[in-house]
Design a protein around this motif. Structure first.
Motif, PDB file in Angstrom:
ATOM      1  N   VAL A 133       0.829  -1.206   0.000  1.00 18.98           N
ATOM      2  CA  VAL A 133       0.000   0.000   0.000  1.00 18.98           C
ATOM      3  C   VAL A 133       0.865   1.259   0.000  1.00 18.98           C
ATOM      4  O   VAL A 133       0.470   2.296  -0.533  1.00 18.98           O
ATOM      5  CB  VAL A 133      -0.945   0.006   1.219  1.00 18.98           C
ATOM      6  N   LEU A 134       2.065   1.169   0.581  1.00 17.56           N
ATOM      7  CA  LEU A 134       2.892   2.358   0.773  1.00 17.56           C
ATOM      8  C   LEU A 134       3.157   3.133  -0.524  1.00 17.56           C
ATOM      9  O   LEU A 134       2.978   4.362  -0.538  1.00 17.56           O
ATOM     10  CB  LEU A 134       4.212   1.979   1.444  1.00 17.56           C
ATOM     11  N   PRO A 135       3.586   2.497  -1.634  1.00 17.49           N
ATOM     12  CA  PRO A 135       3.821   3.292  -2.850  1.00 17.49           C
ATOM     13  C   PRO A 135       2.587   4.038  -3.311  1.00 17.49           C
ATOM     14  O   PRO A 135       2.667   5.167  -3.803  1.00 17.49           O
ATOM     15  CB  PRO A 135       4.257   2.231  -3.878  1.00 17.49           C
ATOM     16  N   ARG A 136       1.413   3.424  -3.139  1.00 18.89           N
ATOM     17  CA  ARG A 136       0.167   4.071  -3.544  1.00 18.89           C
ATOM     18  C   ARG A 136      -0.179   5.212  -2.605  1.00 18.89           C
ATOM     19  O   ARG A 136      -0.735   6.233  -3.028  1.00 18.89           O
ATOM     20  CB  ARG A 136      -0.949   3.031  -3.589  1.00 18.89           C
ATOM     21  N   LEU A 137       0.158   5.060  -1.324  1.00 19.14           N
ATOM     22  CA  LEU A 137      -0.052   6.154  -0.386  1.00 19.14           C
ATOM     23  C   LEU A 137       0.819   7.356  -0.749  1.00 19.14           C
ATOM     24  O   LEU A 137       0.372   8.509  -0.686  1.00 19.14           O
ATOM     25  CB  LEU A 137       0.278   5.702   1.045  1.00 19.14           C
ATOM     26  N   LEU A 138       2.062   7.087  -1.124  1.00 14.64           N
ATOM     27  CA  LEU A 138       2.950   8.180  -1.524  1.00 14.64           C
ATOM     28  C   LEU A 138       2.433   8.866  -2.781  1.00 14.64           C
ATOM     29  O   LEU A 138       2.472  10.096  -2.884  1.00 14.64           O
ATOM     30  CB  LEU A 138       4.365   7.643  -1.754  1.00 14.64           C
ATOM     31  N   PRO A 146       2.740  19.224  -2.763  1.00 11.65           N
ATOM     32  CA  PRO A 146       4.056  19.065  -3.389  1.00 11.65           C
ATOM     33  C   PRO A 146       4.833  17.916  -2.764  1.00 11.65           C
ATOM     34  O   PRO A 146       4.676  17.604  -1.578  1.00 11.65           O
ATOM     35  CB  PRO A 146       4.744  20.410  -3.106  1.00 11.65           C
ATOM     36  N   THR A 147       5.667  17.286  -3.576  1.00  9.80           N
ATOM     37  CA  THR A 147       6.501  16.207  -3.077  1.00  9.80           C
ATOM     38  C   THR A 147       7.405  16.697  -1.955  1.00  9.80           C
ATOM     39  O   THR A 147       8.067  17.724  -2.085  1.00  9.80           O
ATOM     40  CB  THR A 147       7.373  15.633  -4.210  1.00  9.80           C
ATOM     41  N   ALA A 148       7.414  15.961  -0.858  1.00 14.57           N
ATOM     42  CA  ALA A 148       8.255  16.340   0.276  1.00 14.57           C
ATOM     43  C   ALA A 148       9.699  15.915  -0.005  1.00 14.57           C
ATOM     44  O   ALA A 148       9.951  14.877  -0.599  1.00 14.57           O
ATOM     45  CB  ALA A 148       7.749  15.676   1.551  1.00 14.57           C
ATOM     46  N   ASP A 149      10.649  16.738   0.419  1.00 12.77           N
ATOM     47  CA  ASP A 149      12.051  16.343   0.359  1.00 12.77           C
ATOM     48  C   ASP A 149      12.640  16.507   1.752  1.00 12.77           C
ATOM     49  O   ASP A 149      11.917  16.759   2.725  1.00 12.77           O
ATOM     50  CB  ASP A 149      12.816  17.158  -0.686  1.00 12.77           C
ATOM     51  N   ALA A 150      13.945  16.358   1.857  1.00  6.79           N
ATOM     52  CA  ALA A 150      14.585  16.398   3.171  1.00  6.79           C
ATOM     53  C   ALA A 150      14.318  17.705   3.907  1.00  6.79           C
ATOM     54  O   ALA A 150      14.268  17.738   5.146  1.00  6.79           O
ATOM     55  CB  ALA A 150      16.081  16.181   3.023  1.00  6.79           C
ATOM     56  N   ARG A 203       0.004   9.491  13.388  1.00  8.69           N
ATOM     57  CA  ARG A 203       1.174   8.693  13.043  1.00  8.69           C
ATOM     58  C   ARG A 203       1.205   8.306  11.574  1.00  8.69           C
ATOM     59  O   ARG A 203       2.254   8.384  10.932  1.00  8.69           O
ATOM     60  CB  ARG A 203       1.213   7.419  13.913  1.00  8.69           C
ATOM     61  N   ALA A 204       0.075   7.856  11.044  1.00  9.28           N
ATOM     62  CA  ALA A 204       0.083   7.387   9.657  1.00  9.28           C
ATOM     63  C   ALA A 204       0.496   8.500   8.703  1.00  9.28           C
ATOM     64  O   ALA A 204       1.299   8.289   7.783  1.00  9.28           O
ATOM     65  CB  ALA A 204      -1.289   6.838   9.274  1.00  9.28           C
ATOM     66  N   ALA A 205      -0.050   9.693   8.904  1.00 14.12           N
ATOM     67  CA  ALA A 205       0.308  10.822   8.037  1.00 14.12           C
ATOM     68  C   ALA A 205       1.787  11.172   8.193  1.00 14.12           C
ATOM     69  O   ALA A 205       2.480  11.464   7.203  1.00 14.12           O
ATOM     70  CB  ALA A 205      -0.553  12.035   8.377  1.00 14.12           C
ATOM     71  N   ALA A 206       2.295  11.145   9.424  1.00 14.23           N
ATOM     72  CA  ALA A 206       3.708  11.442   9.656  1.00 14.23           C
ATOM     73  C   ALA A 206       4.601  10.380   9.016  1.00 14.23           C
ATOM     74  O   ALA A 206       5.666  10.694   8.466  1.00 14.23           O
ATOM     75  CB  ALA A 206       3.983  11.531  11.157  1.00 14.23           C
ATOM     76  N   ILE A 207       4.161   9.120   9.069  1.00 15.08           N
ATOM     77  CA  ILE A 207       4.928   8.034   8.469  1.00 15.08           C
ATOM     78  C   ILE A 207       5.044   8.231   6.954  1.00 15.08           C
ATOM     79  O   ILE A 207       6.130   8.109   6.376  1.00 15.08           O
ATOM     80  CB  ILE A 207       4.273   6.673   8.775  1.00 15.08           C
ATOM     81  N   VAL A 208       3.935   8.534   6.315  1.00 16.49           N
ATOM     82  CA  VAL A 208       3.953   8.732   4.865  1.00 16.49           C
ATOM     83  C   VAL A 208       4.890   9.872   4.490  1.00 16.49           C
ATOM     84  O   VAL A 208       5.686   9.770   3.544  1.00 16.49           O
ATOM     85  CB  VAL A 208       2.528   8.993   4.337  1.00 16.49           C
TER      86      VAL A 208
END
Length: 220
Positions: A133-138, A146-150, A203-208
């Motif tokens: 599921v993770l790739p689809r969540l991203l 916008p895509t998050a970076d460091a 947590r889930a949102a922070a994990i993603v």
């Protein structure tokens, strides 16, 4: 969990065969008790209020009230954590489930062992995201912002980054405390600060976001 030997679950799914199958799986696991079953989100919210379970296993697409709205109602009322049951064609609702406050994601074809592990992990304060599921969540995340970076993690202290890394790997608050040799109350304080700095609800949102920013890599 109120009782270390007993984990109570409310199961919400409008498909009788799916619901019966999962209920059977859970009934064979010592220490897990299905407190109630519901066939739509509205009845699920009522069941949660009546039985106060440790965790909820929630389908997405249901009549009367869908799983996203039901999850939001449960979490807004400070109810138990919710694990979302999803399918391969539910990409359009994944990020909505994160924003509603879901703590975990399971595909409906997952193994019985993973269902049980996911429920125990989430009930213990952790999060569970099926690796498929993770790739689809991203992807869902990137379609909404916008895509998050460091640089997205720049506001975090070094300790907060350590905590977020462990959160992203599914650790509970107690496991994080044991790993970092700090108190569980301190862990909760760090997690609250992380949510505030990242603008995430749970947590889930922070994990993603942690995965999207490269703090943790898929497969770790």
């Amino acid at each position: 969990m109120g009782d270390a030997e007993r984990l109570t679950v409310v199961l919400v799914d409008d498909q009788p065969l799916v619901r019966a199958g999962i209920a059977f799986i859970l009934s064979t696991e010592p220490g897990i008790f299905v407190a109630s079953e519901a066939d739509n989100g509205e009845l699920g919210v009522i069941a949660v209020a009546a039985h106060r379970p440790d965790v909820v296993l929630m389908d997405v697409r249901m009549p009367v009230l869908d799983g996203l709205q039901a999850t939001r109602r449960i979490r807004d009322a400070d109810g138990p954590p919710v694990v979302i049951l999803t399918t391969f064609d539910d990409d359009d609702v994944l990020w909505g489930a994160v924003e509603a406050g879901a703590a975990g994601f399971l595909l409906k074809d997952t193994t019985a062992d993973d269902i049980i592990r996911a429920l125990r992990t989430v009930a213990g304060g952790g999060s569970w995201i099926d690796p498929r599921v993770l790739p689809r969540l991203l992807t869902a995340l990137r379609s909404t912002r916008p895509t998050a970076d460091a640089s997205a993690l720049a506001p975090l202290t070094e300790r907060e980054r350590e905590v977020l890394t462990l959160v992203a790997k599914g650790a509970s608050n107690q496991e994080i405390a044991d790993t970092l040799y700090i108190g569980e109350r301190t862990v909760k304080g760090h997690i609250g600060s992380i949510f505030t700095k990242l603008g995430t609800r749970d947590r889930a949102a922070a994990i993603v976001l942690a995965y999207d920013a490269g703090l943790v890599l898929p497969g770790q």
